[in-house]
Design a protein around this motif. Structure first.
Motif, PDB file in Angstrom:
ATOM      1  N   ILE A 181      48.610  69.009  60.851  1.00 52.46           N
ATOM      2  CA  ILE A 181      48.588  70.119  59.885  1.00 52.46           C
ATOM      3  C   ILE A 181      48.721  71.459  60.611  1.00 52.46           C
ATOM      4  N   LEU A 182      48.045  71.590  61.756  1.00 47.67           N
ATOM      5  CA  LEU A 182      48.139  72.862  62.480  1.00 47.67           C
ATOM      6  C   LEU A 182      49.533  73.061  63.059  1.00 47.67           C
ATOM      7  N   LYS A 183      50.230  71.967  63.309  1.00 45.76           N
ATOM      8  CA  LYS A 183      51.612  72.083  63.804  1.00 45.76           C
ATOM      9  C   LYS A 183      52.599  72.340  62.674  1.00 45.76           C
ATOM     10  N   ASN A 184      52.367  71.687  61.546  1.00 46.22           N
ATOM     11  CA  ASN A 184      53.385  71.699  60.485  1.00 46.22           C
ATOM     12  C   ASN A 184      52.971  72.425  59.206  1.00 46.22           C
ATOM     13  N   GLY A 185      51.676  72.712  59.082  1.00 41.96           N
ATOM     14  CA  GLY A 185      51.176  73.215  57.812  1.00 41.96           C
ATOM     15  C   GLY A 185      50.983  72.045  56.862  1.00 41.96           C
ATOM     16  N   SER A 186      50.372  72.312  55.703  1.00 35.45           N
ATOM     17  CA  SER A 186      50.227  71.261  54.702  1.00 35.45           C
ATOM     18  C   SER A 186      51.365  71.449  53.710  1.00 35.45           C
ATOM     19  N   PRO A 187      52.296  70.501  53.692  1.00 33.54           N
ATOM     20  CA  PRO A 187      53.520  70.695  52.903  1.00 33.54           C
ATOM     21  C   PRO A 187      53.222  71.099  51.458  1.00 33.54           C
TER      22      PRO A 187
ATOM     23  N   SER B  72      51.821  76.573  59.239  1.00 29.73           N
ATOM     24  CA  SER B  72      51.718  76.029  60.590  1.00 29.73           C
ATOM     25  C   SER B  72      51.290  77.164  61.521  1.00 29.73           C
ATOM     26  N   PHE B  73      50.461  76.825  62.494  1.00 31.67           N
ATOM     27  CA  PHE B  73      49.929  77.840  63.418  1.00 31.67           C
ATOM     28  C   PHE B  73      50.437  77.653  64.842  1.00 31.67           C
ATOM     29  N   ILE B  74      50.989  76.464  65.121  1.00 37.21           N
ATOM     30  CA  ILE B  74      51.526  76.184  66.452  1.00 37.21           C
ATOM     31  C   ILE B  74      53.048  76.222  66.343  1.00 37.21           C
ATOM     32  N   PRO B  75      53.788  76.927  67.183  1.00 36.42           N
ATOM     33  CA  PRO B  75      53.330  77.633  68.377  1.00 36.42           C
ATOM     34  C   PRO B  75      53.142  79.141  68.185  1.00 36.42           C
ATOM     35  N   LEU B  76      53.367  79.628  66.966  1.00 32.76           N
ATOM     36  CA  LEU B  76      53.403  81.081  66.772  1.00 32.76           C
ATOM     37  C   LEU B  76      52.066  81.763  67.067  1.00 32.76           C
TER      38      LEU B  76
ATOM     39  N   GLU C 220      46.593  73.588  72.955  1.00 34.10           N
ATOM     40  CA  GLU C 220      45.251  73.501  73.529  1.00 34.10           C
ATOM     41  C   GLU C 220      44.239  74.299  72.689  1.00 34.10           C
ATOM     42  N   GLU C 221      44.641  75.514  72.314  1.00 34.77           N
ATOM     43  CA  GLU C 221      43.732  76.321  71.490  1.00 34.77           C
ATOM     44  C   GLU C 221      43.443  75.622  70.167  1.00 34.77           C
ATOM     45  N   ALA C 222      44.463  74.957  69.622  1.00 30.19           N
ATOM     46  CA  ALA C 222      44.279  74.259  68.345  1.00 30.19           C
ATOM     47  C   ALA C 222      43.242  73.150  68.466  1.00 30.19           C
ATOM     48  N   TRP C 223      43.230  72.465  69.624  1.00 31.10           N
ATOM     49  CA  TRP C 223      42.215  71.416  69.806  1.00 31.10           C
ATOM     50  C   TRP C 223      40.814  72.027  69.832  1.00 31.10           C
TER      51      TRP C 223
END
Ligand code: HEC
Length: 147
Positions: A111-117, A123-127, A132-135
């Motif tokens: 979800i943090l990579k892609n957002g919730s469709p 999405s928050f990664i990589p912008l 690592e921060e997401a973990w």
């Protein structure tokens, strides 16, 4: 009278409606958010960081700081209720144990990579965040489910 109604609405918007923790989770909230063709893979992703107090603290700083998660999810992780104009079910109640149990760390990372469709969970990664921060942030999200 109109001023009073407006004032009450404002309070509801700012403070949010109280969420009763005894209410059972909404079944729709428990449905996986990761598309089914990617679910198995996402579930293999593991958080290798340990949930030490220092690491959870780091996640908290990101959650409340640069990643502004707090603006929708609230300081207490219960979400701010239905925000007018926001698409998606009220931003999750992270203290809901049934929801916590229904998700693997890998799914949350997806979800943090892609957002919730189809929702306002972007999405928050990589912008905004590195992986690592997401973990670290996810350690903090998990900490809401602890007693
Ligand atoms: C603009 C408001 C907004 C911001 C900012 C936001 N979220 Fe969300 N988030 C949502 C909404 C809305 C949902 C519900 C999406 C859905 O119904 O699938 C959600 C859902 C989630 C979920 C649950 C997904 C699931 O599988 O059930 C997680 C985890 C999450 N957000 C983490 C975060 C983190 C961590 C941040 C900060 C990096 C963040 N969110 C920032 C609005 C937001």
């Amino acid at each position: 009278m109109r001023t009073l109604v407006a004032a009450i609405l404002l309070v509801i918007c700012v403070v949010g409606l109280p969420v009763d923790p005894t209410i059972a989770s909404d079944a729709a909230v428990l449905q996986p958010r990761v598309p089914s063709d990617q679910l198995d893979e996402a579930r293999t992703w593991k958080n290798l960081l340990e949930a030490t107090p220092e690491n959870v603290e780091k996640g908290k700083a990101i959650f409340q700081g640069k990643a502004f998660c707090v603006t929708c999810h609230g300081r207490d992780g219960r979400g701010l209720g239905d925000i007018p104009g926001l698409v998606g079910r009220l931003p999750r109640n992270f203290t809901d144990k049934a929801w916590q149990a229904a998700r693997t760390d890998g799914e949350l990372m997806w979800i943090l990579k892609n957002g919730s469709p189809g929702t306002d969970m972007a999405s928050f990664i990589p912008l905004i965040l590195t992986e690592e921060e997401a973990w670290y942030v996810l350690l903090y999200v998990r900490s809401f489910g602890q007693p």
